[in-house]
Motif scaffolding. Structure first.
Motif, PDB file in Angstrom:
ATOM      1  N   THR A  15      -7.753  -5.330  -1.530  1.00 56.56           N
ATOM      2  CA  THR A  15      -8.186  -5.675  -0.189  1.00 56.56           C
ATOM      3  C   THR A  15      -7.504  -4.708   0.775  1.00 56.56           C
ATOM      4  O   THR A  15      -6.463  -4.134   0.455  1.00 56.56           O
ATOM      5  N   LEU A  16      -8.107  -4.514   1.930  1.00 52.19           N
ATOM      6  CA  LEU A  16      -7.530  -3.650   2.957  1.00 52.19           C
ATOM      7  C   LEU A  16      -7.134  -4.523   4.132  1.00 52.19           C
ATOM      8  O   LEU A  16      -7.964  -5.246   4.685  1.00 52.19           O
ATOM      9  N   SER A  17      -5.862  -4.445   4.496  1.00 50.17           N
ATOM     10  CA  SER A  17      -5.334  -5.255   5.589  1.00 50.17           C
ATOM     11  C   SER A  17      -5.059  -4.381   6.795  1.00 50.17           C
ATOM     12  O   SER A  17      -4.705  -3.209   6.668  1.00 50.17           O
ATOM     13  N   ASP A  18      -5.202  -4.966   7.973  1.00 49.11           N
ATOM     14  CA  ASP A  18      -4.896  -4.250   9.210  1.00 49.11           C
ATOM     15  C   ASP A  18      -3.399  -3.999   9.325  1.00 49.11           C
ATOM     16  O   ASP A  18      -2.577  -4.759   8.810  1.00 49.11           O
ATOM     17  N   THR A  19      -3.062  -2.924  10.006  1.00 53.42           N
ATOM     18  CA  THR A  19      -1.670  -2.611  10.340  1.00 53.42           C
ATOM     19  C   THR A  19      -1.563  -2.567  11.861  1.00 53.42           C
ATOM     20  O   THR A  19      -2.543  -2.836  12.566  1.00 53.42           O
ATOM     21  N   GLU A  20      -0.404  -2.179  12.344  1.00 54.56           N
ATOM     22  CA  GLU A  20      -0.231  -2.087  13.792  1.00 54.56           C
ATOM     23  C   GLU A  20      -1.133  -1.012  14.404  1.00 54.56           C
ATOM     24  O   GLU A  20      -1.494  -1.080  15.566  1.00 54.56           O
ATOM     25  N   ASP A  21      -1.514  -0.039  13.597  1.00 57.82           N
ATOM     26  CA  ASP A  21      -2.461   0.996  14.010  1.00 57.82           C
ATOM     27  C   ASP A  21      -3.828   0.626  13.413  1.00 57.82           C
ATOM     28  O   ASP A  21      -4.005   0.648  12.199  1.00 57.82           O
ATOM     29  N   SER A  22      -4.774   0.287  14.250  1.00 60.19           N
ATOM     30  CA  SER A  22      -6.066  -0.205  13.769  1.00 60.19           C
ATOM     31  C   SER A  22      -6.830   0.833  12.938  1.00 60.19           C
ATOM     32  O   SER A  22      -7.764   0.486  12.240  1.00 60.19           O
ATOM     33  N   ARG A  23      -6.411   2.099  13.025  1.00 54.73           N
ATOM     34  CA  ARG A  23      -7.078   3.139  12.238  1.00 54.73           C
ATOM     35  C   ARG A  23      -6.539   3.210  10.816  1.00 54.73           C
ATOM     36  O   ARG A  23      -7.142   3.843   9.963  1.00 54.73           O
ATOM     37  N   ARG A  24      -5.391   2.597  10.570  1.00 60.45           N
ATOM     38  CA  ARG A  24      -4.784   2.615   9.234  1.00 60.45           C
ATOM     39  C   ARG A  24      -4.949   1.261   8.576  1.00 60.45           C
ATOM     40  O   ARG A  24      -4.759   0.235   9.200  1.00 60.45           O
ATOM     41  N   LYS A  25      -5.302   1.283   7.302  1.00 61.80           N
ATOM     42  CA  LYS A  25      -5.447   0.056   6.523  1.00 61.80           C
ATOM     43  C   LYS A  25      -4.453   0.083   5.374  1.00 61.80           C
ATOM     44  O   LYS A  25      -4.279   1.103   4.712  1.00 61.80           O
ATOM     45  N   GLN A  26      -3.824  -1.045   5.150  1.00 61.89           N
ATOM     46  CA  GLN A  26      -2.889  -1.177   4.047  1.00 61.89           C
ATOM     47  C   GLN A  26      -3.637  -1.674   2.816  1.00 61.89           C
ATOM     48  O   GLN A  26      -4.421  -2.620   2.897  1.00 61.89           O
ATOM     49  N   VAL A  27      -3.384  -1.052   1.667  1.00 62.49           N
ATOM     50  CA  VAL A  27      -4.033  -1.424   0.420  1.00 62.49           C
ATOM     51  C   VAL A  27      -3.162  -2.465  -0.284  1.00 62.49           C
ATOM     52  O   VAL A  27      -1.962  -2.257  -0.474  1.00 62.49           O
ATOM     53  N   GLU A  28      -3.788  -3.582  -0.660  1.00 60.70           N
ATOM     54  CA  GLU A  28      -3.061  -4.649  -1.346  1.00 60.70           C
ATOM     55  C   GLU A  28      -3.911  -5.179  -2.488  1.00 60.70           C
ATOM     56  O   GLU A  28      -5.147  -5.087  -2.463  1.00 60.70           O
ATOM     57  N   LEU A  29      -3.249  -5.768  -3.475  1.00 60.01           N
ATOM     58  CA  LEU A  29      -3.959  -6.400  -4.581  1.00 60.01           C
ATOM     59  C   LEU A  29      -4.519  -7.743  -4.137  1.00 60.01           C
ATOM     60  O   LEU A  29      -3.907  -8.439  -3.340  1.00 60.01           O
ATOM     61  N   THR A  30      -5.663  -8.093  -4.690  1.00 62.12           N
ATOM     62  CA  THR A  30      -6.213  -9.422  -4.441  1.00 62.12           C
ATOM     63  C   THR A  30      -5.496 -10.412  -5.358  1.00 62.12           C
ATOM     64  O   THR A  30      -4.780 -10.027  -6.284  1.00 62.12           O
ATOM     65  N   GLN A  31      -5.710 -11.691  -5.103  1.00 60.66           N
ATOM     66  CA  GLN A  31      -5.128 -12.717  -5.962  1.00 60.66           C
ATOM     67  C   GLN A  31      -5.659 -12.583  -7.389  1.00 60.66           C
ATOM     68  O   GLN A  31      -4.923 -12.771  -8.353  1.00 60.66           O
TER      69      GLN A  31
END
Length: 118
Positions: free
Chosen positions: A82-98
């Motif tokens: 999943t891609l989560s928002d960061t403090e910079d809306s142009r950058r997305k953090q990559v995370e594993l799903t459940q």
């Protein structure tokens, strides 16, 4: 069950167990590059490190940035990341799903089972 005769037998048992896991219908299969990306994301998560899409694309050993970006999109559609928002809306953090975390739990159980039955 026979005892392993050499150290490699334990690893080969683990590979057999993981192959069975890959056949389960929990999530769509990954290609080899997607598996490498998944492992990268998992290791970053384990280290409590933030990993953005740009960070993943910057790993030269994964190939061209456009290829990596396509794979990230595919993995997201398949339900692995999943891609989560960061403090910079142009950058997305990559995370594993459940579901991906559950997959790693199953791999861990397979490793324990291979060692126990070895």
């Amino acid at each position: 069950m026979t005892k392993p005769t050499r150290p490699a037998d334990l690893y080969l048992r683990f590979l057999n167990l993981t192959e069975a896991l890959r056949g389960l219908p929990t999530l769509p299969a990954l290609d080899p590059l997607e598996e490498r990306i998944l492992e990268l994301v998992a290791r970053a998560g384990q280290a409590n490190a933030r990993l953005s899409v740009r960070d993943v694309m910057a790993h030269d050993q994964l190939g061209a940035p456009a290829t990596v970006h396509r794979r990230l999109k595919s993995m997201r559609e398949k339900g692995w990341i999943t891609l989560s928002d960061t403090e910079d809306s142009r950058r997305k953090q990559v995370e594993l799903t459940q579901a991906a975390l559950s997959y790693f739990d199953e791999l861990s159980a397979a490793m324990v089972k291979a060692a126990r039955n070895g």
